[in-house]
Design a protein around this motif. Structure first.
Motif, PDB file in Angstrom:
ATOM      1  N   GLY A   1       0.848  -1.187   0.000  1.00  0.00           N
ATOM      2  CA  GLY A   1       0.000   0.000   0.000  1.00  0.00           C
ATOM      3  C   GLY A   1       0.881   1.234   0.000  1.00  0.00           C
ATOM      4  O   GLY A   1       2.000   1.194   0.523  1.00  0.00           O
ATOM      5  N   TYR A   2       0.421   2.311  -0.591  1.00  0.00           N
ATOM      6  CA  TYR A   2       1.244   3.523  -0.678  1.00  0.00           C
ATOM      7  C   TYR A   2       0.371   4.760  -0.704  1.00  0.00           C
ATOM      8  O   TYR A   2      -0.807   4.707  -1.052  1.00  0.00           O
ATOM      9  CB  TYR A   2       2.153   3.488  -1.906  1.00  0.00           C
ATOM     10  N   ASP A   3       0.977   5.873  -0.306  1.00  0.00           N
ATOM     11  CA  ASP A   3       0.344   7.185  -0.364  1.00  0.00           C
ATOM     12  C   ASP A   3       1.396   8.201  -0.780  1.00  0.00           C
ATOM     13  O   ASP A   3       2.526   8.155  -0.284  1.00  0.00           O
ATOM     14  CB  ASP A   3      -0.189   7.618   1.014  1.00  0.00           C
ATOM     15  N   VAL A   4       1.021   9.117  -1.652  1.00  0.00           N
ATOM     16  CA  VAL A   4       1.878  10.241  -2.024  1.00  0.00           C
ATOM     17  C   VAL A   4       1.168  11.506  -1.564  1.00  0.00           C
ATOM     18  O   VAL A   4      -0.038  11.664  -1.783  1.00  0.00           O
ATOM     19  CB  VAL A   4       2.128  10.287  -3.554  1.00  0.00           C
ATOM     20  N   ARG A   5       1.907  12.386  -0.911  1.00  0.00           N
ATOM     21  CA  ARG A   5       1.280  13.616  -0.414  1.00  0.00           C
ATOM     22  C   ARG A   5       0.669  14.383  -1.588  1.00  0.00           C
ATOM     23  O   ARG A   5       1.205  14.379  -2.704  1.00  0.00           O
ATOM     24  CB  ARG A   5       2.272  14.460   0.375  1.00  0.00           C
ATOM     25  N   PRO A   6      -0.468  15.022  -1.370  1.00  0.00           N
ATOM     26  CA  PRO A   6      -1.185  15.679  -2.466  1.00  0.00           C
ATOM     27  C   PRO A   6      -0.355  16.639  -3.317  1.00  0.00           C
ATOM     28  O   PRO A   6      -0.482  16.628  -4.542  1.00  0.00           O
ATOM     29  CB  PRO A   6      -2.335  16.398  -1.743  1.00  0.00           C
ATOM     30  N   THR A   7       0.515  17.440  -2.705  1.00  0.00           N
ATOM     31  CA  THR A   7       1.273  18.408  -3.500  1.00  0.00           C
ATOM     32  C   THR A   7       2.413  17.769  -4.284  1.00  0.00           C
ATOM     33  O   THR A   7       3.071  18.454  -5.075  1.00  0.00           O
ATOM     34  CB  THR A   7       1.849  19.534  -2.616  1.00  0.00           C
ATOM     35  N   ALA A   8       2.652  16.475  -4.109  1.00  0.00           N
ATOM     36  CA  ALA A   8       3.730  15.787  -4.830  1.00  0.00           C
ATOM     37  C   ALA A   8       3.190  14.791  -5.861  1.00  0.00           C
ATOM     38  O   ALA A   8       3.958  14.068  -6.481  1.00  0.00           O
ATOM     39  CB  ALA A   8       4.647  15.070  -3.841  1.00  0.00           C
ATOM     40  N   ARG A   9       1.886  14.772  -6.050  1.00  0.00           N
ATOM     41  CA  ARG A   9       1.286  13.808  -6.973  1.00  0.00           C
ATOM     42  C   ARG A   9       1.503  14.213  -8.432  1.00  0.00           C
ATOM     43  O   ARG A   9       1.828  15.346  -8.737  1.00  0.00           O
ATOM     44  CB  ARG A   9      -0.210  13.683  -6.691  1.00  0.00           C
ATOM     45  N   ARG A  10       1.315  13.227  -9.299  1.00  0.00           N
ATOM     46  CA  ARG A  10       1.407  13.386 -10.753  1.00  0.00           C
ATOM     47  C   ARG A  10       2.818  13.763 -11.216  1.00  0.00           C
ATOM     48  O   ARG A  10       2.999  14.469 -12.195  1.00  0.00           O
ATOM     49  CB  ARG A  10       0.383  14.398 -11.262  1.00  0.00           C
ATOM     50  N   ARG A  11       3.808  13.265 -10.470  1.00  0.00           N
ATOM     51  CA  ARG A  11       5.204  13.495 -10.832  1.00  0.00           C
ATOM     52  C   ARG A  11       5.980  12.187 -10.946  1.00  0.00           C
ATOM     53  O   ARG A  11       7.203  12.193 -11.023  1.00  0.00           O
ATOM     54  CB  ARG A  11       5.887  14.365  -9.781  1.00  0.00           C
ATOM     55  N   GLY A  12       5.277  11.067 -10.901  1.00  0.00           N
ATOM     56  CA  GLY A  12       5.932   9.770 -11.036  1.00  0.00           C
ATOM     57  C   GLY A  12       6.432   9.176  -9.736  1.00  0.00           C
ATOM     58  O   GLY A  12       7.043   8.107  -9.738  1.00  0.00           O
ATOM     59  N   HIS A  13       6.169   9.836  -8.608  1.00  0.00           N
ATOM     60  CA  HIS A  13       6.683   9.333  -7.334  1.00  0.00           C
ATOM     61  C   HIS A  13       6.093   7.973  -6.957  1.00  0.00           C
ATOM     62  O   HIS A  13       6.827   7.086  -6.506  1.00  0.00           O
ATOM     63  CB  HIS A  13       6.431  10.332  -6.213  1.00  0.00           C
ATOM     64  N   ALA A  14       4.793   7.792  -7.119  1.00  0.00           N
ATOM     65  CA  ALA A  14       4.177   6.515  -6.745  1.00  0.00           C
ATOM     66  C   ALA A  14       4.758   5.372  -7.570  1.00  0.00           C
ATOM     67  O   ALA A  14       5.041   4.289  -7.039  1.00  0.00           O
ATOM     68  CB  ALA A  14       2.661   6.582  -6.897  1.00  0.00           C
ATOM     69  N   THR A  15       4.958   5.600  -8.848  1.00  0.00           N
ATOM     70  CA  THR A  15       5.540   4.561  -9.706  1.00  0.00           C
ATOM     71  C   THR A  15       6.946   4.214  -9.241  1.00  0.00           C
ATOM     72  O   THR A  15       7.298   3.028  -9.129  1.00  0.00           O
ATOM     73  CB  THR A  15       5.564   5.036 -11.172  1.00  0.00           C
ATOM     74  N   GLU A  16       7.748   5.217  -8.931  1.00  0.00           N
ATOM     75  CA  GLU A  16       9.112   4.965  -8.458  1.00  0.00           C
ATOM     76  C   GLU A  16       9.107   4.271  -7.103  1.00  0.00           C
ATOM     77  O   GLU A  16       9.935   3.387  -6.852  1.00  0.00           O
ATOM     78  CB  GLU A  16       9.915   6.266  -8.400  1.00  0.00           C
ATOM     79  N   MET A  17       8.188   4.653  -6.224  1.00  0.00           N
ATOM     80  CA  MET A  17       8.095   3.989  -4.921  1.00  0.00           C
ATOM     81  C   MET A  17       7.760   2.514  -5.092  1.00  0.00           C
ATOM     82  O   MET A  17       8.396   1.650  -4.477  1.00  0.00           O
ATOM     83  CB  MET A  17       7.013   4.666  -4.056  1.00  0.00           C
TER      84      MET A  17
END
Length: 181
Positions: free
Chosen positions: A108-124
Motif C-alpha cells: 500500500g502507498y500514499d503520495v502527499r497531495p502536493t507531490a502527486r502526478r510526478r511519477g513518485h508513486a511509480t518509483e516507490m
C-alpha cells in the motif's frame, strides 16, 4: 533525487505538512479505515511534539504499528528528497488474512497531495519490489479502488498483471523481479 528509506526524524516538518495536506483532502475522518486514515486519527496534531514524532518513527520502524491490525509483519519505507517527505509505501510480508488476500494485498502507498502526478508513486512501487523479493516473495498482490485511475496506472507501469475485481478493488499481481529486468 528522491529515495526510499526507513522512517526518520529528518523529515519531521515536511511530514507534518504532508499530513495536513491529507487532512485537507478529507483523510483521517471516522470512515477512513485505511492505514493513513487510522494513523491520522491516532496521532492527529500530536506529531508536532518531537518526542511523540520520535516514538511514532520508532513504532513504524519496528513494524509494530498498531494501525496495522491485520496481524502480519509490515515494513514501511518513506520516500523523501532530503528533508522533504513525499510519501510512504508499506510492504506486508504476507497476505495471511482473508482481508489481505482479497482486498488489501502486499503493498500500500500514499503520495502527499502536493507531490502527486510526478511519477513518485511509480518509483516507490518499483523501488519496493526488490525489498519484497528479499522477503522471499516472487510476486506481490497490489490492489486499488476501481475508480482510482492514477493508482491503476501506477500498478500497471510497475508490471502489474490484472487478475480480477473483488468488492470494489482491482487486483493485480506484480513479479518482484520486474525491477531488475
Amino acid at each position: 533525487m528522491p529515495q526510499l528509506a526507513p522512517p526518520s526524524g529528518l523529515v519531521h516538518r515536511s511530514f507534518i505538512a504532508a499530513m495536513e495536506e491529507f487532512r485537507a483532502e478529507g483523510r483521517g475522518g471516522p470512515d477512513d479505515d485505511t492505514t493513513l486514515g487510522r494513523t491520522l486519527c491516532d496521532y492527529g496534531g500530536r506529531w508536532q511534539d518531537p518526542g511523540v514524532f520520535a516514538s511514532y518513527v520508532a513504532e513504524v520502524r519496528s513494524a509494530a504499528y498498531p494501525a496495522e491490525p491485520l496481524g502480519v509483519p509490515v515494513t514501511t519505507l518513506w520516500y523523501s528528497e532530503g528533508a522533504d517527505y513525499l510519501g510512504r509505501i508499506s510492504v506486508r510480508h504476507s497476505v495471511a488474512t482473508r482481508f489481505l488476500r482479497e482486498y488489501g494485498g502486499h503493498i500500500g502507498y500514499d503520495v502527499r497531495p502536493t507531490a502527486r502526478r510526478r511519477g513518485h508513486a511509480t518509483e516507490m512501487l518499483r523501488g519496493a519490489l526488490p525489498y519484497a523479493a528479499g522477503l522471499g516473495l516472487e510476486s506481490v498482490l497490489v490492489t486499488c479502488d476501481t475508480d482510482n485511475i492514477g493508482s491503476r496506472k501506477v500498478i500497471e507501469a510497475a508490471g502489474g498483471a490484472f487478475e480480477d475485481e473483488r468488492g470494489g478493488k482491482l487486483r493485480y499481481w506484480i513479479r518482484t523481479d520486474t525491477a531488475r529486468v
